[in-house]
Design a protein around this motif. Structure first.
Motif, PDB file in Angstrom:
ATOM      1  N   SER A   1       6.352  13.575 -11.695  1.00 33.82           N
ATOM      2  CA  SER A   1       7.761  13.642 -11.315  1.00 33.82           C
ATOM      3  C   SER A   1       8.630  13.093 -12.443  1.00 33.82           C
ATOM      4  O   SER A   1       8.181  12.294 -13.268  1.00 33.82           O
ATOM      5  CB  SER A   1       8.003  12.850 -10.034  1.00 33.82           C
ATOM      6  N   GLU A   2       9.881  13.516 -12.475  1.00 32.89           N
ATOM      7  CA  GLU A   2      10.766  13.143 -13.581  1.00 32.89           C
ATOM      8  C   GLU A   2      10.937  11.632 -13.718  1.00 32.89           C
ATOM      9  O   GLU A   2      11.125  11.122 -14.818  1.00 32.89           O
ATOM     10  CB  GLU A   2      12.136  13.805 -13.378  1.00 32.89           C
TER      11      GLU A   2
ATOM     12  N   GLY B   1      -0.198   8.998 -15.411  1.00 41.68           N
ATOM     13  CA  GLY B   1       1.047   9.706 -15.702  1.00 41.68           C
ATOM     14  C   GLY B   1       1.049  10.383 -17.060  1.00 41.68           C
ATOM     15  O   GLY B   1       1.623  11.471 -17.222  1.00 41.68           O
ATOM     16  N   ARG B   2       0.386   9.745 -18.032  1.00 43.31           N
ATOM     17  CA  ARG B   2       0.382  10.308 -19.397  1.00 43.31           C
ATOM     18  C   ARG B   2      -0.725  11.341 -19.620  1.00 43.31           C
ATOM     19  O   ARG B   2      -0.716  12.066 -20.620  1.00 43.31           O
ATOM     20  CB  ARG B   2       0.214   9.172 -20.416  1.00 43.31           C
TER      21      ARG B   2
ATOM     22  N   ASP C   1       1.478   9.185  -6.119  1.00 44.29           N
ATOM     23  CA  ASP C   1       1.949  10.557  -5.912  1.00 44.29           C
ATOM     24  C   ASP C   1       2.893  10.976  -7.035  1.00 44.29           C
ATOM     25  O   ASP C   1       2.835  12.118  -7.529  1.00 44.29           O
ATOM     26  CB  ASP C   1       2.668  10.649  -4.557  1.00 44.29           C
ATOM     27  N   ALA C   2       3.730  10.024  -7.476  1.00 44.21           N
ATOM     28  CA  ALA C   2       4.696  10.340  -8.537  1.00 44.21           C
ATOM     29  C   ALA C   2       4.006  10.623  -9.869  1.00 44.21           C
ATOM     30  O   ALA C   2       4.359  11.580 -10.575  1.00 44.21           O
ATOM     31  CB  ALA C   2       5.681   9.182  -8.696  1.00 44.21           C
TER      32      ALA C   2
ATOM     33  N   ALA D   1       0.831  -1.204   0.000  1.00 44.85           N
ATOM     34  CA  ALA D   1       0.000   0.000   0.000  1.00 44.85           C
ATOM     35  C   ALA D   1       0.865   1.252   0.000  1.00 44.85           C
ATOM     36  O   ALA D   1       0.581   2.229  -0.716  1.00 44.85           O
ATOM     37  CB  ALA D   1      -0.935  -0.006   1.214  1.00 44.85           C
ATOM     38  N   ALA D   2       1.940   1.222   0.776  1.00 45.20           N
ATOM     39  CA  ALA D   2       2.845   2.375   0.834  1.00 45.20           C
ATOM     40  C   ALA D   2       3.542   2.595  -0.518  1.00 45.20           C
ATOM     41  O   ALA D   2       3.682   3.737  -0.979  1.00 45.20           O
ATOM     42  CB  ALA D   2       3.883   2.156   1.932  1.00 45.20           C
ATOM     43  N   SER D   3       3.946   1.493  -1.156  1.00 42.70           N
ATOM     44  CA  SER D   3       4.609   1.601  -2.465  1.00 42.70           C
ATOM     45  C   SER D   3       3.660   2.157  -3.516  1.00 42.70           C
ATOM     46  O   SER D   3       4.043   3.007  -4.335  1.00 42.70           O
ATOM     47  CB  SER D   3       5.124   0.223  -2.908  1.00 42.70           C
TER      48      SER D   3
END
Length: 282
Positions: A120-121, A146-147, A114-115, A106-108
Motif C-alpha cells: 500500500s502507498e 515491504g521492500r 496487510d499493508a 495484534a490488530a495493529s
C-alpha cells in the motif's frame, strides 16, 4: 509447658504440632516459597494441614484458656492469607489490562502486515506508527516484507511466518491464561483458609494479650497511605471492636469479586460460589 496453663502432655504436644502446621501452611501460600500449593482440589496435604488447625480450634476443651500462641499464629495466618488474596486482586486486574492491550496490538500488527504485503502507498508510514509498540526485529521484518520484490523467496516467506506467529501469540495470550489459572488456584487456597480457619477462630474468646489491638496498631499506619480517611475510620472501628469478623469482611469485600465478574466475561473460569461462601451464622 504451654503458656495457657494446660498441663496435659498430649495437649502441649498438640499445641506445638499445630504451630508447626500453621507455619507449613504459611510457607505453602508464600509466593516466594519454592514449594507452593498448585491445585487445591488435588492437594490433600494442604487440606489435611488446614483440617488439623480447624479441628484444634473447634475441639479445644476450654476455650477461655485457649493458647495465646496458637491464636496469634492462626490469626496471623488468616491475616497473611487475606493480604495475599488482595495482592491477587491487583495481579488479576493487571493481567486483564495486559490481555486487552495484547489483543489491540495484534490488530495493529495484522493491519501493518496487510499493508506491507499489499504494498500500500502508506506502508512505510504504517510501520512508523507502530514502531514504538514492537521490538526492533518485528519492525525490521515488516520493512523486509515491504521492500521485497518477490513473495516467493524463502526470506519473504520466513518473514511473514514470523509476523503471523507474533500476531498469534498476542491473540491467544497463552502466558496470561496460564498466569490466571495459577492465580485462581492460589486464590482458592487462600479463600479456603478464610473459610475454615477464620470461621473457627470466631468461636474462641480473644486471649488476654489482646492481639487485636497489636495488629490494629500495626496495620493502621500501613493502610493510612493506601486508603482515604473514611476507609481508615471504618477499618479502625472493625479492628478495635471485633477484629476476627473484619478479616472475613476484607475477603468478601475484596475487589477480587469484581475482577471475577470481569474475568467470567472473558471466559476465564473462577468459581465465585466456591471461593467466597458465607461464614457460619453470618
Amino acid at each position: 509447658m504451654s503458656k495457657s496453663g494446660i498441663v496435659n502432655v498430649r495437649m502441649v504436644i498438640t499445641e506445638e504440632k499445630i504451630l508447626s502446621n500453621i507455619d507449613k501452611v504459611q510457607k505453602l501460600i508464600n509466593p516466594n516459597s519454592k514449594k507452593q500449593i498448585v491445585q487445591l482440589e488435588d492437594d490433600a496435604y494442604f487440606k489435611d494441614l488446614i483440617e488439623s488447625i480447624k479441628t484444634y480450634l473447634i475441639e479445644y476443651p476450654k476455650k477461655k484458656n485457649f493458647p495465646a500462641s496458637v491464636y496469634k499464629a492462626a490469626y496471623g495466618l488468616v491475616e497473611y492469607a487475606t493480604n495475599q488474596f488482595e495482592e491477587n486482586t491487583k495481579r488479576i486486574e493487571e493481567l486483564i489490562r495486559q490481555r486487552e492491550k495484547n489483543i489491540s496490538l495484534a490488530a495493529s500488527l495484522k493491519d501493518a502486515l496487510d499493508a506491507v504485503e499489499n504494498k500500500s502507498e502508506d506502508w512505510k508510514e504504517t510501520i512508523k506508527q507502530i514502531s514504538g509498540d514492537f521490538s526492533e526485529d518485528i519492525i525490521e521484518t515488516l520493512g523486509l516484507i515491504g521492500r521485497a520484490k518477490s513473495s516467493t523467496s524463502q526470506n519473504y516467506q520466513d518473514a511473514v511466518k514470523l509476523i503471523n506467529a507474533r500476531i498469534g501469540n498476542l491473540e491467544t495470550n497463552l502466558h496470561i491464561e496460564i498466569d490466571m489459572e495459577r492465580i485462581e488456584d492460589r486464590s482458592k487456597a487462600l479463600s479456603y483458609i478464610g473459610i475454615e480457619v477464620a470461621d473457627a477462630l470466631k468461636l474462641i474468646p480473644t486471649p488476654e494479650e489482646t492481639i487485636e489491638e497489636q495488629v490494629a496498631e500495626e496495620k493502621i499506619e500501613e493502610i493510612a497511605t493506601l486508603t482515604e480517611l473514611e476507609e481508615n475510620k471504618q477499618y479502625i472501628e472493625q479492628t478495635r471492636v471485633e477484629v476476627k469478623p473484619s478479616l472475613w469482611q476484607r475477603i468478601k469485600n475484596s475487589k477480587f469479586v469484581k475482577a471475577i465478574s470481569y474475568i467470567m466475561k472473558i471466559k476465564v473460569v473462577i468459581e465465585v460460589p466456591n471461593a467466597l461462601p458465607e461464614g457460619r451464622g453470618e
